[in-house]
Scaffold this motif. Structure first.
Motif, PDB file in Angstrom:
ATOM      1  N   GLY A  26      -6.632  47.471  25.669  1.00 35.63           N
ATOM      2  CA  GLY A  26      -5.187  47.505  25.495  1.00 35.63           C
ATOM      3  C   GLY A  26      -4.745  47.199  24.073  1.00 35.63           C
ATOM      4  N   ARG A  27      -3.505  46.752  23.938  1.00 36.38           N
ATOM      5  CA  ARG A  27      -2.899  46.547  22.623  1.00 36.38           C
ATOM      6  C   ARG A  27      -3.380  45.248  21.992  1.00 36.38           C
ATOM      7  NH1 ARG A  27       1.291  42.813  23.165  1.00 36.38           N
ATOM      8  NH2 ARG A  27       1.817  42.303  25.322  1.00 36.38           N
ATOM      9  N   SER A  28      -3.089  45.105  20.708  1.00 38.66           N
ATOM     10  CA  SER A  28      -3.454  43.897  19.983  1.00 38.66           C
ATOM     11  C   SER A  28      -2.579  42.724  20.449  1.00 38.66           C
ATOM     12  CB  SER A  28      -3.245  44.128  18.480  1.00 38.66           C
ATOM     13  OG  SER A  28      -3.493  42.952  17.763  1.00 38.66           O
ATOM     14  N   ILE A  29      -3.209  41.615  20.802  1.00 37.29           N
ATOM     15  CA  ILE A  29      -2.479  40.439  21.276  1.00 37.29           C
ATOM     16  C   ILE A  29      -3.098  39.188  20.685  1.00 37.29           C
ATOM     17  CG2 ILE A  29      -1.620  41.423  23.430  1.00 37.29           C
ATOM     18  CD1 ILE A  29      -4.004  40.354  24.854  1.00 37.29           C
ATOM     19  N   ALA A  30      -2.357  38.102  20.737  1.00 37.92           N
ATOM     20  CA  ALA A  30      -2.876  36.824  20.249  1.00 37.92           C
ATOM     21  C   ALA A  30      -4.060  36.392  21.099  1.00 37.92           C
ATOM     22  CB  ALA A  30      -1.783  35.764  20.299  1.00 37.92           C
ATOM     23  N   MET A  31      -5.068  35.843  20.435  1.00 40.83           N
ATOM     24  CA  MET A  31      -6.283  35.488  21.164  1.00 40.83           C
ATOM     25  C   MET A  31      -6.821  34.149  20.699  1.00 40.83           C
ATOM     26  SD  MET A  31      -7.993  39.261  21.303  1.00 40.83           S
ATOM     27  CE  MET A  31      -9.313  38.798  22.401  1.00 40.83           C
ATOM     28  N   GLY A  32      -7.591  33.549  21.568  1.00 42.51           N
ATOM     29  CA  GLY A  32      -8.167  32.264  21.248  1.00 42.51           C
ATOM     30  C   GLY A  32      -9.556  32.111  21.831  1.00 42.51           C
ATOM     31  N   TRP A  33     -10.240  31.106  21.315  1.00 48.70           N
ATOM     32  CA  TRP A  33     -11.551  30.734  21.833  1.00 48.70           C
ATOM     33  C   TRP A  33     -11.476  29.311  22.382  1.00 48.70           C
ATOM     34  CZ3 TRP A  33     -15.666  33.870  22.459  1.00 48.70           C
ATOM     35  CH2 TRP A  33     -15.721  35.062  21.719  1.00 48.70           C
ATOM     36  N   PHE A  34     -12.093  29.120  23.522  1.00 44.55           N
ATOM     37  CA  PHE A  34     -12.218  27.812  24.136  1.00 44.55           C
ATOM     38  C   PHE A  34     -13.689  27.608  24.489  1.00 44.55           C
ATOM     39  CE2 PHE A  34      -7.747  26.738  24.854  1.00 44.55           C
ATOM     40  CZ  PHE A  34      -7.154  27.958  24.601  1.00 44.55           C
ATOM     41  N   ARG A  35     -14.064  26.372  24.762  1.00 45.35           N
ATOM     42  CA  ARG A  35     -15.436  26.124  25.186  1.00 45.35           C
ATOM     43  C   ARG A  35     -15.477  25.029  26.230  1.00 45.35           C
ATOM     44  NH1 ARG A  35     -18.162  23.287  19.800  1.00 45.35           N
ATOM     45  NH2 ARG A  35     -17.300  21.185  20.100  1.00 45.35           N
ATOM     46  N   GLN A  36     -16.514  25.102  27.043  1.00 42.65           N
ATOM     47  CA  GLN A  36     -16.706  24.084  28.079  1.00 42.65           C
ATOM     48  C   GLN A  36     -18.163  23.677  28.102  1.00 42.65           C
ATOM     49  OE1 GLN A  36     -15.235  25.204  31.947  1.00 42.65           O
ATOM     50  NE2 GLN A  36     -15.162  23.070  32.618  1.00 42.65           N
ATOM     51  N   GLY A  37     -18.408  22.443  27.676  1.00 45.51           N
ATOM     52  CA  GLY A  37     -19.752  21.903  27.684  1.00 45.51           C
ATOM     53  C   GLY A  37     -20.113  21.374  29.049  1.00 45.51           C
ATOM     54  N   PRO A  38     -21.387  21.057  29.264  1.00 44.04           N
ATOM     55  CA  PRO A  38     -21.842  20.539  30.560  1.00 44.04           C
ATOM     56  C   PRO A  38     -21.103  19.267  30.935  1.00 44.04           C
ATOM     57  CG  PRO A  38     -23.693  21.099  29.143  1.00 44.04           C
ATOM     58  CD  PRO A  38     -22.473  21.194  28.301  1.00 44.04           C
ATOM     59  N   GLY A  39     -20.459  19.287  32.101  1.00 45.54           N
ATOM     60  CA  GLY A  39     -19.753  18.119  32.579  1.00 45.54           C
ATOM     61  C   GLY A  39     -18.492  17.774  31.816  1.00 45.54           C
ATOM     62  N   LYS A  40     -17.987  18.729  31.025  1.00 43.64           N
ATOM     63  CA  LYS A  40     -16.793  18.453  30.212  1.00 43.64           C
ATOM     64  C   LYS A  40     -15.657  19.386  30.587  1.00 43.64           C
ATOM     65  CE  LYS A  40     -19.496  16.946  26.195  1.00 43.64           C
ATOM     66  NZ  LYS A  40     -19.753  17.165  24.750  1.00 43.64           N
ATOM     67  N   ASP A  41     -14.470  19.035  30.108  1.00 42.57           N
ATOM     68  CA  ASP A  41     -13.317  19.905  30.292  1.00 42.57           C
ATOM     69  C   ASP A  41     -13.392  21.089  29.331  1.00 42.57           C
ATOM     70  OD1 ASP A  41     -11.134  17.038  30.674  1.00 42.57           O
ATOM     71  OD2 ASP A  41     -12.232  18.190  32.198  1.00 42.57           O
ATOM     72  N   ARG A  42     -12.578  22.089  29.603  1.00 43.58           N
ATOM     73  CA  ARG A  42     -12.493  23.231  28.705  1.00 43.58           C
ATOM     74  C   ARG A  42     -11.637  22.845  27.508  1.00 43.58           C
ATOM     75  NH1 ARG A  42     -11.572  29.192  31.086  1.00 43.58           N
ATOM     76  NH2 ARG A  42     -13.315  28.375  32.304  1.00 43.58           N
ATOM     77  N   ASP A  43     -12.195  22.961  26.310  1.00 46.81           N
ATOM     78  CA  ASP A  43     -11.526  22.530  25.093  1.00 46.81           C
ATOM     79  C   ASP A  43     -11.159  23.707  24.201  1.00 46.81           C
ATOM     80  OD1 ASP A  43     -13.749  19.701  24.815  1.00 46.81           O
ATOM     81  OD2 ASP A  43     -11.754  19.798  25.714  1.00 46.81           O
ATOM     82  N   PHE A  44     -10.086  23.537  23.486  1.00 43.97           N
ATOM     83  CA  PHE A  44      -9.656  24.528  22.508  1.00 43.97           C
ATOM     84  C   PHE A  44     -10.594  24.543  21.306  1.00 43.97           C
ATOM     85  CE2 PHE A  44      -7.035  27.123  19.965  1.00 43.97           C
ATOM     86  CZ  PHE A  44      -6.902  26.536  18.719  1.00 43.97           C
ATOM     87  N   VAL A  45     -10.876  25.744  20.799  1.00 43.47           N
ATOM     88  CA  VAL A  45     -11.724  25.882  19.612  1.00 43.47           C
ATOM     89  C   VAL A  45     -10.914  26.448  18.444  1.00 43.47           C
ATOM     90  CG1 VAL A  45     -13.727  27.048  18.617  1.00 43.47           C
ATOM     91  CG2 VAL A  45     -13.827  26.195  20.977  1.00 43.47           C
ATOM     92  N   ALA A  46     -10.348  27.634  18.646  1.00 47.42           N
ATOM     93  CA  ALA A  46      -9.596  28.296  17.566  1.00 47.42           C
ATOM     94  C   ALA A  46      -8.738  29.395  18.171  1.00 47.42           C
ATOM     95  CB  ALA A  46     -10.549  28.890  16.527  1.00 47.42           C
ATOM     96  N   ALA A  47      -7.711  29.807  17.425  1.00 55.00           N
ATOM     97  CA  ALA A  47      -6.849  30.894  17.888  1.00 55.00           C
ATOM     98  C   ALA A  47      -6.333  31.681  16.699  1.00 55.00           C
ATOM     99  CB  ALA A  47      -5.688  30.350  18.716  1.00 55.00           C
ATOM    100  N   ILE A  48      -5.958  32.930  16.966  1.00 53.60           N
ATOM    101  CA  ILE A  48      -5.486  33.810  15.902  1.00 53.60           C
ATOM    102  C   ILE A  48      -4.329  34.651  16.438  1.00 53.60           C
ATOM    103  CG2 ILE A  48      -7.160  35.635  16.489  1.00 53.60           C
ATOM    104  CD1 ILE A  48      -7.438  36.070  13.400  1.00 53.60           C
ATOM    105  N   SER A  49      -3.351  34.882  15.568  1.00 51.33           N
ATOM    106  CA  SER A  49      -2.165  35.625  15.978  1.00 51.33           C
ATOM    107  C   SER A  49      -2.454  37.126  16.100  1.00 51.33           C
ATOM    108  CB  SER A  49      -1.040  35.406  14.961  1.00 51.33           C
ATOM    109  OG  SER A  49      -1.457  35.847  13.668  1.00 51.33           O
ATOM    110  N   ARG A  50      -1.486  37.841  16.643  1.00 53.56           N
ATOM    111  CA  ARG A  50      -1.631  39.279  16.806  1.00 53.56           C
ATOM    112  C   ARG A  50      -1.911  39.976  15.487  1.00 53.56           C
ATOM    113  NH1 ARG A  50       3.652  41.295  19.725  1.00 53.56           N
ATOM    114  NH2 ARG A  50       2.939  43.224  18.775  1.00 53.56           N
ATOM    115  N   ASN A  51      -1.245  39.541  14.432  1.00 55.46           N
ATOM    116  CA  ASN A  51      -1.419  40.208  13.138  1.00 55.46           C
ATOM    117  C   ASN A  51      -2.559  39.627  12.322  1.00 55.46           C
ATOM    118  OD1 ASN A  51      -0.348  37.774  12.337  1.00 55.46           O
ATOM    119  ND2 ASN A  51       1.494  38.633  11.426  1.00 55.46           N
TER     120      ASN A  51
END
Length: 124
Positions: A26-51
């Motif tokens: 589909g179209r270009s949209i804002a996106m991000g990366w998250f990670r979840q380690g063993p036994g941990k919550d899902r954490d924010f890593v990085a994000a980038i805008s549509r442009n």
């Protein structure tokens, strides 16, 4: 409907580099990366805008990780350098379809599409 497919995970040694990719339909949209380690919550890593102009990082990733995008390929990348054992996790790509051109967010509840995840294992 947006489909996200991550790739690039694997097993590396501490200090190595790895680049993750996330191809979006589909179209270009804002996106991000998250990670979840063993036994941990899902954490924010990085994000980038549509442009691709606005980026944000979790404090622990600043200087080691770089997020970028190629809108011609509708793909977002996460370059990870100087990897540590504590970076071991499943890394998820996410898309915020309602974000405006410049907007980025670290909040997972604002992302409405998620990939299946790719495993990154860093051995010490």
């Amino acid at each position: 409907q947006v489909q996200l497919v991550e790739s690039g995970g694997g097993l590396v040694q501490a200090g190595d580099s790895l680049r993750l990719s996330c191809a979006a339909s589909g179209r270009s949209i804002a996106m991000g990366w998250f990670r979840q380690g063993p036994g941990k919550d899902r954490d924010f890593v990085a994000a980038i805008s549509r442009n691709g102009v606005s980026t944000i990082y979790a404090d622990s990733m600043k200087g080691r990780f770089t997020i970028s995008r190629d809108n011609a390929k509708n793909t977002v990348y996460l370059q990870m350098n100087s990897l540590k054992a504590e970076d071991t996790a499943v890394y998820y790509c996410a898309a915020d379809s309602s974000a405006t051109t410049w907007r980025v967010t670290p909040h997972p509840y604002e992302y409405d599409y998620w990939g299946q995840g790719t495993q990154v294992t860093v051995s010490s």
